[in-house]
Design a protein around this motif. Structure first.
Motif, PDB file in Angstrom:
ATOM      1  N   LEU A 149       0.832  -1.204   0.000  1.00 40.89           N
ATOM      2  CA  LEU A 149       0.000   0.000   0.000  1.00 40.89           C
ATOM      3  C   LEU A 149       0.866   1.254   0.000  1.00 40.89           C
ATOM      4  O   LEU A 149       1.905   1.306   0.672  1.00 40.89           O
ATOM      5  CB  LEU A 149      -0.929   0.023   1.213  1.00 40.89           C
ATOM      6  CG  LEU A 149      -2.080  -0.973   1.242  1.00 40.89           C
ATOM      7  CD1 LEU A 149      -2.934  -0.760   2.488  1.00 40.89           C
ATOM      8  CD2 LEU A 149      -2.941  -0.872  -0.010  1.00 40.89           C
ATOM      9  N   ASN A 150       0.405   2.264  -0.745  1.00 45.23           N
ATOM     10  CA  ASN A 150       1.059   3.568  -0.786  1.00 45.23           C
ATOM     11  C   ASN A 150       0.136   4.588  -0.117  1.00 45.23           C
ATOM     12  O   ASN A 150      -0.980   4.819  -0.575  1.00 45.23           O
ATOM     13  CB  ASN A 150       1.339   3.978  -2.227  1.00 45.23           C
ATOM     14  CG  ASN A 150       2.335   3.054  -2.904  1.00 45.23           C
ATOM     15  OD1 ASN A 150       3.287   2.579  -2.277  1.00 45.23           O
ATOM     16  ND2 ASN A 150       2.128   2.775  -4.183  1.00 45.23           N
ATOM     17  N   ILE A 151       0.625   5.193   0.961  1.00 47.98           N
ATOM     18  CA  ILE A 151      -0.194   6.050   1.812  1.00 47.98           C
ATOM     19  C   ILE A 151       0.457   7.419   1.922  1.00 47.98           C
ATOM     20  O   ILE A 151       1.652   7.523   2.243  1.00 47.98           O
ATOM     21  CB  ILE A 151      -0.349   5.432   3.215  1.00 47.98           C
ATOM     22  CG1 ILE A 151      -0.974   4.039   3.117  1.00 47.98           C
ATOM     23  CG2 ILE A 151      -1.174   6.342   4.117  1.00 47.98           C
ATOM     24  CD1 ILE A 151      -0.951   3.256   4.428  1.00 47.98           C
ATOM     25  N   LEU A 152      -0.312   8.466   1.666  1.00 51.12           N
ATOM     26  CA  LEU A 152       0.157   9.845   1.853  1.00 51.12           C
ATOM     27  C   LEU A 152      -0.451  10.419   3.125  1.00 51.12           C
ATOM     28  O   LEU A 152      -1.653  10.288   3.376  1.00 51.12           O
ATOM     29  CB  LEU A 152      -0.247  10.721   0.669  1.00 51.12           C
ATOM     30  CG  LEU A 152       0.550  10.599  -0.626  1.00 51.12           C
ATOM     31  CD1 LEU A 152      -0.075  11.472  -1.707  1.00 51.12           C
ATOM     32  CD2 LEU A 152       2.016  10.978  -0.419  1.00 51.12           C
ATOM     33  N   PHE A 153       0.385  11.077   3.916  1.00 49.66           N
ATOM     34  CA  PHE A 153      -0.074  11.851   5.060  1.00 49.66           C
ATOM     35  C   PHE A 153      -0.062  13.343   4.694  1.00 49.66           C
ATOM     36  O   PHE A 153       0.952  13.853   4.191  1.00 49.66           O
ATOM     37  CB  PHE A 153       0.848  11.657   6.267  1.00 49.66           C
ATOM     38  CG  PHE A 153       0.847  10.267   6.849  1.00 49.66           C
ATOM     39  CD1 PHE A 153      -0.138   9.865   7.735  1.00 49.66           C
ATOM     40  CD2 PHE A 153       1.856   9.368   6.532  1.00 49.66           C
ATOM     41  CE1 PHE A 153      -0.122   8.596   8.291  1.00 49.66           C
ATOM     42  CE2 PHE A 153       1.884   8.092   7.083  1.00 49.66           C
ATOM     43  CZ  PHE A 153       0.891   7.702   7.961  1.00 49.66           C
ATOM     44  N   ASP A 154      -1.154  14.044   4.949  1.00 45.60           N
ATOM     45  CA  ASP A 154      -1.257  15.503   4.814  1.00 45.60           C
ATOM     46  C   ASP A 154      -0.542  16.024   3.559  1.00 45.60           C
ATOM     47  O   ASP A 154       0.360  16.861   3.648  1.00 45.60           O
ATOM     48  CB  ASP A 154      -0.684  16.182   6.060  1.00 45.60           C
ATOM     49  CG  ASP A 154      -1.596  16.034   7.276  1.00 45.60           C
ATOM     50  OD1 ASP A 154      -2.740  15.587   7.121  1.00 45.60           O
ATOM     51  OD2 ASP A 154      -1.153  16.382   8.389  1.00 45.60           O
ATOM     52  N   PRO A 155      -0.953  15.577   2.382  1.00 44.49           N
ATOM     53  CA  PRO A 155      -0.207  15.958   1.170  1.00 44.49           C
ATOM     54  C   PRO A 155      -0.423  17.413   0.763  1.00 44.49           C
ATOM     55  O   PRO A 155      -1.563  17.862   0.605  1.00 44.49           O
ATOM     56  CB  PRO A 155      -0.787  15.007   0.116  1.00 44.49           C
ATOM     57  CG  PRO A 155      -2.174  14.702   0.591  1.00 44.49           C
ATOM     58  CD  PRO A 155      -2.086  14.659   2.093  1.00 44.49           C
ATOM     59  N   VAL A 156       0.672  18.135   0.595  1.00 47.80           N
ATOM     60  CA  VAL A 156       0.648  19.518   0.101  1.00 47.80           C
ATOM     61  C   VAL A 156       1.717  19.648  -0.978  1.00 47.80           C
ATOM     62  O   VAL A 156       2.909  19.574  -0.684  1.00 47.80           O
ATOM     63  CB  VAL A 156       0.899  20.544   1.230  1.00 47.80           C
ATOM     64  CG1 VAL A 156       0.894  21.965   0.659  1.00 47.80           C
ATOM     65  CG2 VAL A 156      -0.146  20.417   2.331  1.00 47.80           C
ATOM     66  N   TRP A 157       1.278  19.824  -2.228  1.00 46.76           N
ATOM     67  CA  TRP A 157       2.199  20.091  -3.330  1.00 46.76           C
ATOM     68  C   TRP A 157       2.096  21.542  -3.798  1.00 46.76           C
ATOM     69  O   TRP A 157       2.829  21.950  -4.673  1.00 46.76           O
ATOM     70  CB  TRP A 157       1.947  19.130  -4.483  1.00 46.76           C
ATOM     71  CG  TRP A 157       2.877  17.957  -4.501  1.00 46.76           C
ATOM     72  CD1 TRP A 157       3.983  17.800  -5.286  1.00 46.76           C
ATOM     73  CD2 TRP A 157       2.807  16.778  -3.689  1.00 46.76           C
ATOM     74  NE1 TRP A 157       4.603  16.609  -5.012  1.00 46.76           N
ATOM     75  CE2 TRP A 157       3.899  15.949  -4.043  1.00 46.76           C
ATOM     76  CE3 TRP A 157       1.940  16.339  -2.704  1.00 46.76           C
ATOM     77  CZ2 TRP A 157       4.136  14.725  -3.437  1.00 46.76           C
ATOM     78  CZ3 TRP A 157       2.161  15.110  -2.099  1.00 46.76           C
ATOM     79  CH2 TRP A 157       3.251  14.316  -2.463  1.00 46.76           C
ATOM     80  N   SER A 158       1.211  22.334  -3.225  1.00 46.85           N
ATOM     81  CA  SER A 158       1.079  23.738  -3.620  1.00 46.85           C
ATOM     82  C   SER A 158       2.301  24.540  -3.188  1.00 46.85           C
ATOM     83  O   SER A 158       2.997  24.179  -2.225  1.00 46.85           O
ATOM     84  CB  SER A 158      -0.179  24.355  -3.003  1.00 46.85           C
ATOM     85  OG  SER A 158      -1.341  23.756  -3.541  1.00 46.85           O
TER      86      SER A 158
END
Length: 358
Positions: free
Chosen positions: A110-119
């Motif tokens: 599984l691939n899991i992102l925490f609190d993703p911000v790319w802005s």
């Protein structure tokens, strides 16, 4: 150098927020309707072991007062950029630091992102507000197929609607968030596949894993008039090879939440803890812990190892850019703990976490 008003995110200079305030005042809660509980009074959420957020007067005192504010560099280039593998199988555990509070965790397929911000900006606006001093440590196009996104609360440095929409369009991941945060996401983009849960909930995510939502000593808002109308949470990712404890933001207080997490889950293979955005202490201590407190959280919750975040990406508070990492090293040394037990890697770096028994 960013001005105090810029760091504040421009809220004080936006006239239409007064109209928004009238709208929120007219509605008991625009995000969530549910029964009263030990942390919801029918209109707002609260932490029985915490403290309410600081007043607007305190905010203005900090922003325009005499507390010394360090000057961050306009750019702090990455030393590396991570290109993650498509999957990490079995009990292997790989963490890659995107920046600030954003992480990619890979384990058991599984691939899991925490609190993703790319802005580029951590703000409701694209032209003003806190701006990152380095790009994300993983290029968006280099992300593997994302299965799950965990969003801890609604502050702009954790809940980035533009990134969530982009992920929905390209990966269509399942999104798990605390109560009320789903309304914010769905109002922006109905394609975001979000579900909301309460503290204490356990959510099956497949491959023998589950996510628990747990309290943290913090608060949430998207503007000046919706404080704590939605919930905030820490996440505990349950795996057969040891649990991972991710806290997006928290103060320390008396340490209740962290001792309770350790008692309930029997310790952690890894804790992912914030170490930055802590000065001045008179304003920040109730909701943001400093590096010394973060080390204490690692000990309180029984984590074998820890990773540090909430530093080195965007200036939100007064301390210098390197101060959190330096403070962490000092706190570990003062307790006689090895430096590699609690690591502060840079955005773009990754770590293959050893087994909990190693």
């Amino acid at each position: 150098m960013p001005t105090r008003r810029t760091i504040l995110g421009g809220f004080a200079s936006i006239p239409f927020l007064a109209a928004a305030g009238a709208l929120f005042a007219a509605r008991a809660n625009p995000y969530y309707a549910g029964p009263v509980s030990d942390h919801f009074d029918g209109s707002r959420f609260f932490d029985p072991h915490g403290a309410p957020p600081r007043s607007l007067g305190d905010l203005l005192r900090w922003q325009f007062g005499s507390d010394p504010r360090s000057r961050w560099p306009a750019s702090w280039p990455l030393e590396s950029v991570d290109v993650p593998p498509p999957r990490v199988e079995g009990d292997a555990l790989r963490l890659a630091y995107v920046g600030h509070a954003s992480w990619l965790m890979q384990t058991r397929g599984l691939n899991i992102l925490f609190d993703p911000v790319w802005s580029e900006r951590f703000s409701p606006f694209t032209f003003i507000g806190p701006k990152r001093v380095n790009p994300p440590g993983i290029a968006f196009e280099s992300l593997p197929k994302i299965d799950l996104v965990l969003v801890s609360h609604g502050h702009y440095d954790h809940l980035d609607l533009a990134t969530l929409s982009r992920l929905a369009a390209t990966h269509d991941p399942r999104v798990v968030a605390p109560l009320g945060q789903d309304s914010i996401m769905k109002a922006h983009d109905p394609a975001i596949r979000v579900e909301a849960h309460d503290w204490g909930d356990r959510v099956e995510i497949g491959n023998g894993m589950a996510v628990h939502l747990a309290p943290s000593r913090h608060w949430t808002a998207r503007g000046l008039f919706d404080r704590n109308k939605a919930l905030w949470a820490a996440f505990i990712v349950e795996t057969p090879a040891g649990h991972v404890y991710h806290i997006g933001d928290t103060g320390y207080g008396d340490g209740h939440h962290f001792r309770e997490a350790g008692r309930r889950f029997g310790g952690f293979r890894l804790a992912i803890l914030p170490i930055g955005a802590y000065e001045p202490r008179w304003f920040m201590s109730d909701q943001h812990m400093n590096p010394d407190e973060a080390v204490q959280v690692m000990l309180d919750c029984g984590a074998t190892r820890a990773l540090a975040h909430h530093w080195g990406t965007v200036q939100l508070t007064n301390e210098p850019i390197e101060a959190p990492r330096e403070g962490l090293a000092a706190a570990l040394a003062a307790r006689g703990l090895p430096a590699d037990r609690f690591r502060a890697i840079r955005p773009g770096e990754a770590w293959d976490v050893p087994p909990a028994t190693a």
